[in-house]
Design a protein around this motif. Structure first.
Motif, PDB file in Angstrom:
ATOM      1  N   UNK A  90      32.859  51.111  45.888  1.00  0.00           N
ATOM      2  CA  UNK A  90      31.989  50.776  47.026  1.00  0.00           C
ATOM      3  C   UNK A  90      32.514  49.635  47.868  1.00  0.00           C
ATOM      4  N   UNK A  91      33.387  48.803  47.311  1.00  0.00           N
ATOM      5  CA  UNK A  91      33.907  47.666  48.084  1.00  0.00           C
ATOM      6  C   UNK A  91      35.249  47.242  47.514  1.00  0.00           C
ATOM      7  N   UNK A  92      36.098  46.725  48.406  1.00  0.00           N
ATOM      8  CA  UNK A  92      37.414  46.209  48.023  1.00  0.00           C
ATOM      9  C   UNK A  92      37.525  44.783  48.533  1.00  0.00           C
ATOM     10  N   UNK A  93      37.842  43.872  47.632  1.00  0.00           N
ATOM     11  CA  UNK A  93      37.992  42.462  48.004  1.00  0.00           C
ATOM     12  C   UNK A  93      39.451  42.069  47.784  1.00  0.00           C
ATOM     13  N   UNK A  94      40.235  41.910  48.883  1.00  0.00           N
ATOM     14  CA  UNK A  94      41.648  41.532  48.745  1.00  0.00           C
ATOM     15  C   UNK A  94      41.794  40.110  48.235  1.00  0.00           C
ATOM     16  N   UNK A  95      42.969  39.810  47.718  1.00  0.00           N
ATOM     17  CA  UNK A  95      43.282  38.475  47.235  1.00  0.00           C
ATOM     18  C   UNK A  95      44.540  38.509  46.410  1.00  0.00           C
ATOM     19  N   UNK A  96      44.873  37.391  45.803  1.00  0.00           N
ATOM     20  CA  UNK A  96      46.013  37.380  44.893  1.00  0.00           C
ATOM     21  C   UNK A  96      45.794  38.409  43.795  1.00  0.00           C
ATOM     22  N   UNK A  97      44.549  38.507  43.363  1.00  0.00           N
ATOM     23  CA  UNK A  97      44.107  39.587  42.477  1.00  0.00           C
ATOM     24  C   UNK A  97      43.013  40.346  43.212  1.00  0.00           C
ATOM     25  N   UNK A  98      43.212  41.629  43.403  1.00  0.00           N
ATOM     26  CA  UNK A  98      42.226  42.457  44.105  1.00  0.00           C
ATOM     27  C   UNK A  98      41.018  42.713  43.209  1.00  0.00           C
ATOM     28  N   UNK A  99      39.856  42.857  43.850  1.00  0.00           N
ATOM     29  CA  UNK A  99      38.655  43.291  43.150  1.00  0.00           C
ATOM     30  C   UNK A  99      38.183  44.607  43.754  1.00  0.00           C
ATOM     31  N   UNK A 100      37.918  45.597  42.895  1.00  0.00           N
ATOM     32  CA  UNK A 100      37.329  46.866  43.323  1.00  0.00           C
ATOM     33  C   UNK A 100      35.943  46.946  42.697  1.00  0.00           C
ATOM     34  N   UNK A 101      34.933  46.915  43.550  1.00  0.00           N
ATOM     35  CA  UNK A 101      33.551  46.913  43.077  1.00  0.00           C
ATOM     36  C   UNK A 101      33.003  48.339  43.074  1.00  0.00           C
ATOM     37  N   UNK A 102      32.387  48.716  41.982  1.00  0.00           N
ATOM     38  CA  UNK A 102      31.920  50.079  41.789  1.00  0.00           C
ATOM     39  C   UNK A 102      30.417  50.206  42.008  1.00  0.00           C
ATOM     40  N   UNK A 103      29.963  51.436  42.184  1.00  0.00           N
ATOM     41  CA  UNK A 103      28.553  51.693  42.483  1.00  0.00           C
ATOM     42  C   UNK A 103      27.637  51.273  41.342  1.00  0.00           C
ATOM     43  N   UNK A 104      28.140  51.300  40.107  1.00  0.00           N
ATOM     44  CA  UNK A 104      27.288  50.926  38.965  1.00  0.00           C
ATOM     45  C   UNK A 104      27.248  49.425  38.723  1.00  0.00           C
ATOM     46  N   UNK A 105      27.896  48.646  39.595  1.00  0.00           N
ATOM     47  CA  UNK A 105      27.874  47.202  39.477  1.00  0.00           C
ATOM     48  C   UNK A 105      29.096  46.602  38.814  1.00  0.00           C
ATOM     49  N   UNK A 106      29.954  47.423  38.256  1.00  0.00           N
ATOM     50  CA  UNK A 106      31.158  46.913  37.589  1.00  0.00           C
ATOM     51  C   UNK A 106      32.186  46.443  38.619  1.00  0.00           C
ATOM     52  N   UNK A 107      33.063  45.544  38.178  1.00  0.00           N
ATOM     53  CA  UNK A 107      34.150  45.039  39.022  1.00  0.00           C
ATOM     54  C   UNK A 107      35.458  45.176  38.253  1.00  0.00           C
ATOM     55  N   UNK A 108      36.419  45.886  38.854  1.00  0.00           N
ATOM     56  CA  UNK A 108      37.745  46.033  38.279  1.00  0.00           C
ATOM     57  C   UNK A 108      38.712  45.125  39.027  1.00  0.00           C
ATOM     58  N   UNK A 109      39.687  44.548  38.308  1.00  0.00           N
ATOM     59  CA  UNK A 109      40.651  43.634  38.919  1.00  0.00           C
ATOM     60  C   UNK A 109      42.062  44.177  38.752  1.00  0.00           C
ATOM     61  N   UNK A 110      42.901  43.947  39.789  1.00  0.00           N
ATOM     62  CA  UNK A 110      44.268  44.429  39.731  1.00  0.00           C
ATOM     63  C   UNK A 110      45.169  43.601  40.641  1.00  0.00           C
ATOM     64  N   UNK A 111      46.440  43.495  40.240  1.00  0.00           N
ATOM     65  CA  UNK A 111      47.412  42.744  41.038  1.00  0.00           C
ATOM     66  C   UNK A 111      47.843  43.526  42.274  1.00  0.00           C
ATOM     67  N   UNK A 112      47.722  44.849  42.236  1.00  0.00           N
ATOM     68  CA  UNK A 112      48.002  45.701  43.395  1.00  0.00           C
ATOM     69  C   UNK A 112      47.096  46.920  43.309  1.00  0.00           C
ATOM     70  N   UNK A 113      46.898  47.568  44.449  1.00  0.00           N
ATOM     71  CA  UNK A 113      45.993  48.722  44.509  1.00  0.00           C
ATOM     72  C   UNK A 113      46.629  49.823  45.348  1.00  0.00           C
ATOM     73  N   UNK A 114      46.482  51.067  44.892  1.00  0.00           N
ATOM     74  CA  UNK A 114      46.874  52.240  45.666  1.00  0.00           C
ATOM     75  C   UNK A 114      45.610  53.022  46.006  1.00  0.00           C
ATOM     76  N   UNK A 115      45.325  53.141  47.292  1.00  0.00           N
ATOM     77  CA  UNK A 115      44.154  53.889  47.749  1.00  0.00           C
ATOM     78  C   UNK A 115      44.540  55.350  47.957  1.00  0.00           C
ATOM     79  N   UNK A 116      43.861  56.246  47.243  1.00  0.00           N
ATOM     80  CA  UNK A 116      44.130  57.679  47.370  1.00  0.00           C
ATOM     81  C   UNK A 116      42.798  58.419  47.341  1.00  0.00           C
ATOM     82  N   UNK A 117      41.923  58.031  48.258  1.00  0.00           N
ATOM     83  CA  UNK A 117      40.535  58.499  48.216  1.00  0.00           C
ATOM     84  C   UNK A 117      40.323  59.871  48.859  1.00  0.00           C
ATOM     85  N   UNK A 118      41.365  60.439  49.471  1.00  0.00           N
ATOM     86  CA  UNK A 118      41.279  61.806  49.960  1.00  0.00           C
ATOM     87  C   UNK A 118      40.326  61.995  51.120  1.00  0.00           C
ATOM     88  N   UNK A 119      39.871  63.238  51.271  1.00  0.00           N
ATOM     89  CA  UNK A 119      39.021  63.605  52.403  1.00  0.00           C
ATOM     90  C   UNK A 119      37.988  64.624  51.950  1.00  0.00           C
TER      91      UNK A 119
END
Length: 528
Positions: free
Chosen positions: A291-320
């Motif tokens: 549901x949301x992407x927060x850029x930074x030295x470590x990226x945060x990807x926030x999910x609909x269920x409230x969880x937050x995943x962290x990563x040093x890099x992100x590949x967006x492949x969300x399709x159509x």
């Protein structure tokens, strides 16, 4: 009914049965009952562990049959002659009731067994629907594991009176205890999540506990799968978070242009993608919507269920997804006459009048397919001429029950409050408003990228596509993108796979450069 080759294959599969099975058929004197009896007799003749029992005095749908064990009461019933796409569902049900091990995680099996309540599922399907088998197979497994769950798979073409009464105009449509439970493709975990109300909170807790990834891929289609494989092969910590693994490929019937694979079907291709990814050390987090992407030295990807995943890099492949025509009535009558998959929903419109909106390859192919089922097809194209390949246009022109209208701007889908009864359009040449009386509208006007959640975070084109360079780099350092969600031209599976690999390699290069840049100040400080 089954050819010799199919019988031999089925016989080989049935040798895996370890427990006796009863096929209990509810039949009448109709032609379809005779066809079902013939099929079940052939199956029973292929294994000494299978017996056929016929009943005529019960209150069940006719024709239909259950797959049971002697003395047991397993709630699996087919109100169908399960050939076509559903033949696999039949074979799996036979094997699983016959004692063959289930391919489910132990925690999923336990969650199904612990469901508290009585669940009576009915799935309306068509034998040409590539999305229906997953639903049927999921609910059959759940009925096998929990005696309080019962499931009947109903062929809508065989029980037209029920389809008309319940006004079902899209498959698969799932009923639970007499009420609509869901429509469209769904697996065991998706269905279980809707029944187990505490699942989202438990999932969020587990996801929050994940360590920081080196590469996190958002999206599980061809681009996402390729990115995950290429990242994992570099030996770095890789994760995939996807709303549904396989993506739009799951809704594709025939794939005939993926190089080295002469012909396959979308769901089979998606399953192969997932198995390939699982061959590597990749953390797959399916059925999770970003549901949301927060850029930074470590990226945060926030999910609909409230969880937050962290990563040093992100590949967006969300399709159509399928593009909507955005006119009054379209959303109101979606799955009630407005459809996007002619292969899945076409059989429900047998003998009826339908329209196809879109004159590209998808629209013309849809009109050709539907012409063999419905009474009449009207194809509407906004431009002055069709855009489909010449070979498709020639085939379309040869069909007597197809009318093509160009320079037609759809203005409204009309209905009676419960289902579609027509379509209004403007003749762009004369300006005249016209109306067509019909029962179905199939929208085939291309795709729209799944990027709304990224607005304000990364540069997007005016069409909403993620802007990328030759390496898949976006406007945000460390954030890469691939596939149909990007500005890369020609939305094709084979291109998405290549772009996914390229984005992962670029992410790996970024990580190496970042680690070197971080190390240099430390070395300078140490030598100062």
């Amino acid at each position: 009914m089954l050819d010799a080759n199919l019988k031999n294959q089925l016989k080989t599969y049935l040798e895996k049965i370890t427990q006796p099975i009863e096929l209990v058929a509810s039949l009448d004197d109709g032609e379809k009952s005779r066809e079902l009896r013939e099929l079940l007799q052939e199956i029973a003749g292929l294994s000494p562990r299978i017996t056929l029992v016929e009943r005529r005095d019960d209150d069940e749908r006719k024709p239909s049959f259950t797959i049971n064990r002697p003395g047991a009461d397993i709630g699996i019933r087919f109100a169908a002659i399960p050939l076509g796409h559903e033949f696999t569902s039949l074979v799996l049900a036979l094997l699983q009731v016959g004692g063959h091990p289930l391919k489910l995680d132990a925690d999923v099996i336990e969650r199904i067994k612990q469901l508290d309540g009585d669940y009576r599922f009915e799935t309306y399907l068509s034998l040409s629907c590539q999305n229906c088998p997953e639903v049927v197979q999921a609910l059959d497994v759940m009925a096998l594991l929990n005696p309080r769950i019962r499931h009947v798979a109903i062929d809508g073409a065989l029980f037209q009176d029920e389809v008309e009464q319940r006004q079902i105009m899209a498959v698969p449509t799932i009923y639970l205890n007499g009420e609509v439970f869901g429509q469209g493709r769904a697996g065991v975990e998706e269905i279980l999540a809707k029944l187990d109300t505490g699942a989202a909170a438990r999932d969020a807790e587990k996801l929050n506990a994940r360590d920081t990834f080196d590469v996190l891929v958002v999206g599980g289609g061809p681009a996402g799968a390729a990115a995950a494989i290429y990242a994992a092969r570099k030996g770095i910590r890789t994760g995939v978070v996807a709303e549904r693994f396989g993506g739009q490929v799951l809704d594709t019937l025939a794939i005939e242009n993926f190089i080295s694979v002469k012909e396959t079907e979308g769901p089979k291709f998606a399953a192969a993608l997932e198995q390939h990814v699982k061959a590597y050390d990749v953390d797959i987090m399916n059925l999770q919507r970003a549901e949301a992407l927060v850029p930074g030295k470590v990226f945060e990807v926030r999910l609909a269920n409230g969880a937050v995943l962290k990563s040093k890099s992100v590949v967006l492949a969300t399709g159509a997804r399928w593009r909507e025509i955005n006119v009054p009535g379209e959303r109101q009558y979606r799955n009630h006459g407005v459809a996007y998959c002619p292969h899945c929903d076409g059989p429900l419109f047998k003998g009826k009048r339908v329209a196809v909106i879109g004159g590209g390859n998808s629209g013309v192919e849809a009109a050709i397919d539907l012409a063999g089922i419905v009474s009449h097809v009207t194809l509407l194209e906004f431009a002055a001429e069709l855009r489909a390949d010449a070979v498709l246009q020639r085939k379309l022109a040869s069909l007597s029950n197809v009318t093509v209208i160009t320079q037609a701007q759809t203005t409204e889908v009309t209905g009676d409050g419960s289902k579609v009864n027509g379509l209004s359009y403007k003749d762009r040449q004369s300006g005249e408003l016209r109306h067509l009386e019909l029962e179905g509208v199939f929208v085939q006007i291309g795709l729209v990228p799944n990027t709304e959640w990224l607005k304000g975070t990364v540069a997007l084109s005016r069409h909403g596509e993620i802007e990328v360079d030759a390496k898949g780099q976006t406007s945000v350092p460390g954030l890469f993108a691939a596939g149909d969600a990007t500005t890369v031209p020609y939305k094709q599976i084979v291109i998405a796979v290549g772009d996914g690999a390229k984005a992962a390699l670029s992410a790996f290069e970024y990580l190496i450069r970042s680690s070197v840049e971080e190390a240099e100040p430390a070395r300078e400080a140490a030598t100062a």
